[in-house]
Enzyme design. Structure first.
Site, PDB file in Angstrom:
ATOM      1  N   HIS A  74      -6.950  -5.725   2.283  1.00  0.00           N
ATOM      2  CA  HIS A  74      -5.783  -5.198   2.981  1.00  0.00           C
ATOM      3  C   HIS A  74      -5.280  -6.302   3.900  1.00  0.00           C
ATOM      4  O   HIS A  74      -6.057  -6.864   4.687  1.00  0.00           O
ATOM      5  CB  HIS A  74      -6.158  -4.000   3.849  1.00  0.00           C
ATOM      6  CG  HIS A  74      -6.741  -2.835   3.105  1.00  0.00           C
ATOM      7  ND1 HIS A  74      -6.041  -1.661   2.897  1.00  0.00           N
ATOM      8  CD2 HIS A  74      -7.959  -2.643   2.541  1.00  0.00           C
ATOM      9  CE1 HIS A  74      -6.811  -0.797   2.240  1.00  0.00           C
ATOM     10  NE2 HIS A  74      -7.984  -1.377   2.015  1.00  0.00           N
ATOM     11  N   ASN A  93     -12.924  -3.125   2.617  1.00  0.00           N
ATOM     12  CA  ASN A  93     -13.894  -2.048   2.788  1.00  0.00           C
ATOM     13  C   ASN A  93     -14.930  -2.091   1.678  1.00  0.00           C
ATOM     14  O   ASN A  93     -14.626  -2.479   0.545  1.00  0.00           O
ATOM     15  CB  ASN A  93     -13.174  -0.697   2.781  1.00  0.00           C
ATOM     16  CG  ASN A  93     -12.227  -0.552   3.952  1.00  0.00           C
ATOM     17  OD1 ASN A  93     -12.574  -0.886   5.079  1.00  0.00           O
ATOM     18  ND2 ASN A  93     -11.017  -0.077   3.693  1.00  0.00           N
ATOM     19  N   ASP A 131       0.846  -1.191   0.000  1.00  0.00           N
ATOM     20  CA  ASP A 131       0.000   0.000   0.000  1.00  0.00           C
ATOM     21  C   ASP A 131       0.887   1.250   0.000  1.00  0.00           C
ATOM     22  O   ASP A 131       1.912   1.308   0.683  1.00  0.00           O
ATOM     23  CB  ASP A 131      -0.908   0.000   1.239  1.00  0.00           C
ATOM     24  CG  ASP A 131      -2.052   0.994   1.111  1.00  0.00           C
ATOM     25  OD1 ASP A 131      -3.205   0.545   0.974  1.00  0.00           O
ATOM     26  OD2 ASP A 131      -1.788   2.218   1.131  1.00  0.00           O
ATOM     27  N   ILE A 132       0.472   2.257  -0.756  1.00  0.00           N
ATOM     28  CA  ILE A 132       1.271   3.477  -0.893  1.00  0.00           C
ATOM     29  C   ILE A 132       1.277   4.302   0.401  1.00  0.00           C
ATOM     30  O   ILE A 132       2.207   5.080   0.644  1.00  0.00           O
ATOM     31  CB  ILE A 132       0.751   4.306  -2.101  1.00  0.00           C
ATOM     32  CG1 ILE A 132       1.842   5.182  -2.675  1.00  0.00           C
ATOM     33  CG2 ILE A 132      -0.484   5.115  -1.752  1.00  0.00           C
ATOM     34  CD1 ILE A 132       1.494   5.765  -4.049  1.00  0.00           C
ATOM     35  N   HIS A 185     -10.322  -5.394  -3.457  1.00  0.00           N
ATOM     36  CA  HIS A 185      -9.013  -5.623  -2.849  1.00  0.00           C
ATOM     37  C   HIS A 185      -9.199  -5.967  -1.388  1.00  0.00           C
ATOM     38  O   HIS A 185     -10.167  -5.553  -0.755  1.00  0.00           O
ATOM     39  CB  HIS A 185      -8.112  -4.394  -2.983  1.00  0.00           C
ATOM     40  CG  HIS A 185      -8.717  -3.122  -2.472  1.00  0.00           C
ATOM     41  ND1 HIS A 185      -9.620  -2.384  -3.210  1.00  0.00           N
ATOM     42  CD2 HIS A 185      -8.559  -2.455  -1.304  1.00  0.00           C
ATOM     43  CE1 HIS A 185      -9.979  -1.311  -2.522  1.00  0.00           C
ATOM     44  NE2 HIS A 185      -9.362  -1.334  -1.346  1.00  0.00           N
TER      45      HIS A 185
END
Ligand code: 5GP
Length: 120
Positions: free
Chosen positions: A106, A91, A33-34, A104
């Site tokens: 996490h 989410n 993750d950025i 996606h």
């Protein structure tokens, strides 16, 4: 709403923008993750175009569902997350706060993550 093929993860999948890749196969891509929320914060996405977890669970074929699940396990193994544990989050919608409309999960770890949600 139909799938928006201009979303940022679709661009990553097409190689139009870079990512810090961890692993991939025909069914999934995993990358950092950025804006990490934990020492380990990885995003795992299916290669096929699904908007969110509901769309994926409803419409993906069995090979895609199994391939994606196995992909998550491959990342768990690669990052050695089984021993100390991790958290898996997806989410959805307004209350869930999904920002990128390509399904996606996490994968978070690398320290004790504390309560599931901040107390209000
Ligand atoms: P969501 O809120 O949709 O569940 O999570 C989207 C996640 O994507 C966020 O944690 C955000 O930091 C991450 N993200 C957004 N844009 C990029 C990007 O261009 N590259 C990477 N690697 N992560 C991104």
């Amino acid at each position: 709403m139909p799938y928006d093929s201009n979303n940022i993860f679709a661009k990553i999948l097409r190689g139009e923008i870079p990512c810090k890749k961890i692993a991939e196969d025909e069914f999934y891509l995993a990358f950092h993750d950025i804006q990490p929320c934990a020492p380990i914060h990885v995003l795992v996405i299916p290669k096929s175009a699904y908007k969110d977890v509901y769309d994926f669970n409803q419409n993906a074929n069995p090979d895609e569902i199994i391939g994606f699940s196995k992909g998550i396990n491959q990342v768990i193994e690669l990052l050695n997350l089984r021993q100390d544990g991790f958290r898996l989050i997806s989410n959805f919608g307004t209350y869930g706060g999904q920002e990128v409309p390509h399904y996606h999960v996490h994968l978070l770890g690398g320290k004790k993550l504390g309560p599931m949600l901040p107390s209000s």
